[in-house]
Motif scaffolding. Structure first.
Motif, PDB file in Angstrom:
ATOM      1  N   THR A 188       0.997  11.297   9.268  1.00  0.00           N
ATOM      2  CA  THR A 188       2.443  11.224   9.495  1.00  0.00           C
ATOM      3  C   THR A 188       2.969  12.362  10.360  1.00  0.00           C
ATOM      4  N   ASN A 189       2.281  13.495  10.382  1.00  0.00           N
ATOM      5  CA  ASN A 189       2.736  14.642  11.173  1.00  0.00           C
ATOM      6  C   ASN A 189       1.974  14.795  12.489  1.00  0.00           C
ATOM      7  N   ASN A 190       1.203  13.787  12.862  1.00  0.00           N
ATOM      8  CA  ASN A 190       0.424  13.822  14.103  1.00  0.00           C
ATOM      9  C   ASN A 190      -0.473  15.057  14.206  1.00  0.00           C
ATOM     10  N   GLU A 191      -1.097  15.423  13.105  1.00  0.00           N
ATOM     11  CA  GLU A 191      -1.977  16.591  13.078  1.00  0.00           C
ATOM     12  C   GLU A 191      -3.307  16.347  13.796  1.00  0.00           C
ATOM     13  N   LEU A 192      -3.690  15.088  13.936  1.00  0.00           N
ATOM     14  CA  LEU A 192      -4.959  14.765  14.588  1.00  0.00           C
ATOM     15  C   LEU A 192      -4.839  14.728  16.109  1.00  0.00           C
ATOM     16  N   ASN A 193      -3.660  14.445  16.605  1.00  0.00           N
ATOM     17  CA  ASN A 193      -3.455  14.253  18.050  1.00  0.00           C
ATOM     18  C   ASN A 193      -3.936  15.399  18.938  1.00  0.00           C
ATOM     19  N   PRO A 194      -3.760  16.672  18.564  1.00  0.00           N
ATOM     20  CA  PRO A 194      -4.202  17.745  19.466  1.00  0.00           C
ATOM     21  C   PRO A 194      -5.710  17.776  19.741  1.00  0.00           C
ATOM     22  N   TYR A 195      -6.496  17.093  18.927  1.00  0.00           N
ATOM     23  CA  TYR A 195      -7.950  17.080  19.114  1.00  0.00           C
ATOM     24  C   TYR A 195      -8.427  15.946  20.018  1.00  0.00           C
ATOM     25  N   VAL A 196      -7.576  14.973  20.264  1.00  0.00           N
ATOM     26  CA  VAL A 196      -7.967  13.798  21.036  1.00  0.00           C
ATOM     27  C   VAL A 196      -8.244  14.189  22.488  1.00  0.00           C
ATOM     28  N   GLY A 197      -9.350  13.687  23.033  1.00  0.00           N
ATOM     29  CA  GLY A 197      -9.691  13.958  24.424  1.00  0.00           C
ATOM     30  C   GLY A 197     -11.189  13.971  24.641  1.00  0.00           C
ATOM     31  N   ILE A 198     -11.579  14.322  25.857  1.00  0.00           N
ATOM     32  CA  ILE A 198     -12.987  14.454  26.223  1.00  0.00           C
ATOM     33  C   ILE A 198     -13.271  15.945  26.375  1.00  0.00           C
ATOM     34  N   TYR A 199     -14.307  16.414  25.691  1.00  0.00           N
ATOM     35  CA  TYR A 199     -14.677  17.826  25.698  1.00  0.00           C
ATOM     36  C   TYR A 199     -16.140  17.959  26.109  1.00  0.00           C
ATOM     37  N   LYS A 200     -16.459  19.058  26.802  1.00  0.00           N
ATOM     38  CA  LYS A 200     -17.844  19.304  27.215  1.00  0.00           C
ATOM     39  C   LYS A 200     -18.255  20.737  26.901  1.00  0.00           C
ATOM     40  N   ALA A 201     -19.570  20.881  26.633  1.00  0.00           N
ATOM     41  CA  ALA A 201     -20.169  22.194  26.428  1.00  0.00           C
ATOM     42  C   ALA A 201     -21.637  22.107  26.825  1.00  0.00           C
ATOM     43  N   ALA A 214       0.842  -1.187   0.000  1.00  0.00           N
ATOM     44  CA  ALA A 214       0.000   0.000   0.000  1.00  0.00           C
ATOM     45  C   ALA A 214       0.879   1.240   0.000  1.00  0.00           C
ATOM     46  N   GLN A 215       0.426   2.220  -0.723  1.00  0.00           N
ATOM     47  CA  GLN A 215       1.157   3.476  -0.802  1.00  0.00           C
ATOM     48  C   GLN A 215       0.713   4.376   0.343  1.00  0.00           C
ATOM     49  N   ASN A 216       1.681   4.878   1.135  1.00  0.00           N
ATOM     50  CA  ASN A 216       1.374   5.810   2.213  1.00  0.00           C
ATOM     51  C   ASN A 216       1.339   7.227   1.659  1.00  0.00           C
ATOM     52  N   LEU A 217       0.241   7.926   1.953  1.00  0.00           N
ATOM     53  CA  LEU A 217       0.061   9.305   1.501  1.00  0.00           C
ATOM     54  C   LEU A 217      -0.301  10.158   2.705  1.00  0.00           C
ATOM     55  N   PRO A 218      -0.025  11.461   2.650  1.00  0.00           N
ATOM     56  CA  PRO A 218      -0.341  12.334   3.795  1.00  0.00           C
ATOM     57  C   PRO A 218      -1.840  12.639   3.880  1.00  0.00           C
ATOM     58  N   LEU A 219      -2.268  13.074   5.080  1.00  0.00           N
ATOM     59  CA  LEU A 219      -3.638  13.566   5.233  1.00  0.00           C
ATOM     60  C   LEU A 219      -3.870  14.674   4.209  1.00  0.00           C
TER      61      LEU A 219
END
Length: 186
Positions: free
Chosen positions: A40-53, A19-24
């Motif tokens: 590959t650049n961990n761009e999704l990681n900052p959104y991970v967590g539990i959030y409330k509103a 499989a060919q790896n491609l960036p987001l």
């Protein structure tokens, strides 16, 4: 000579089969069959967590995780992609659960990322809608700080979709249909 040729052909065949790896954010039309769209650049990681509103008297809890290697299948190709997967719980002001996609597997509701916008510090998600696909549409999460995200939900044609559903089916959209709602990380 023959052995060298067979080894060379074997290596070439293996490289074509992997499989060919491609960036987001690789444009959809550019994604080859069986590719892997990788964070590959961990761009999704900052959104991970539990959030409330809180919105209109309801408490909304978002449970955002990163899912690697999610299989996506369209009519003409399949590929794997790293996504943000969102589950949620909506409670009214007295604490009664109105909708729970985190603990209740009866709902066939999907909410996951499709694009990341590093220039806008935002991520685009698609929402399958509630029962009968009512409220399907786009959700945008914008990272404000390490502890806050801004929410925008743009449902598609709700009236027409709901009219096609059985009358006894709950077609209430429990997610906040609004822009600039602030969720705080717990």
């Amino acid at each position: 000579m023959m052995k060298s040729l067979l080894i060379y052909l074997g290596i070439m065949l293996m490289s074509f089969c992997q499989a060919q790896n491609l960036p987001l954010n690789t444009p959809f039309l550019s994604i080859p069959n069986r590719a892997y769209i990788k964070d590959t650049n961990n761009e999704l990681n900052p959104y991970v967590g539990i959030y409330k509103a809180n919105y209109n008297g309801n408490e909304i809890s978002l449970f955002i995780t990163k899912q690697e290697d999610k299989l996506e299948e369209t009519g003409h190709k399949s590929y794997h992609v790293d996504v943000l997967l969102v589950k949620y719980i909506v409670k009214n002001s007295t604490g009664i659960v109105l909708q729970d996609t985190k603990n209740n597997n009866l709902y066939n509701i999907e909410l996951y990322s499709t694009k990341i916008r590093p220039d806008k510090n935002a991520v685009h998600l698609i929402y399958s809608g509630t029962n009968c696909s009512v409220g399907w549409g786009d959700i945008y999460l914008k990272k404000i700080s390490s502890t806050q995200i801004s929410w925008e939900y743009r449902p598609n044609d709700v009236t027409t979709t709901a009219a096609k559903c059985p009358p006894n089916l709950d077609t209430t959209i429990y997610l906040p249909v609004t822009k600039d709602l602030i969720f705080t990380k717990q």
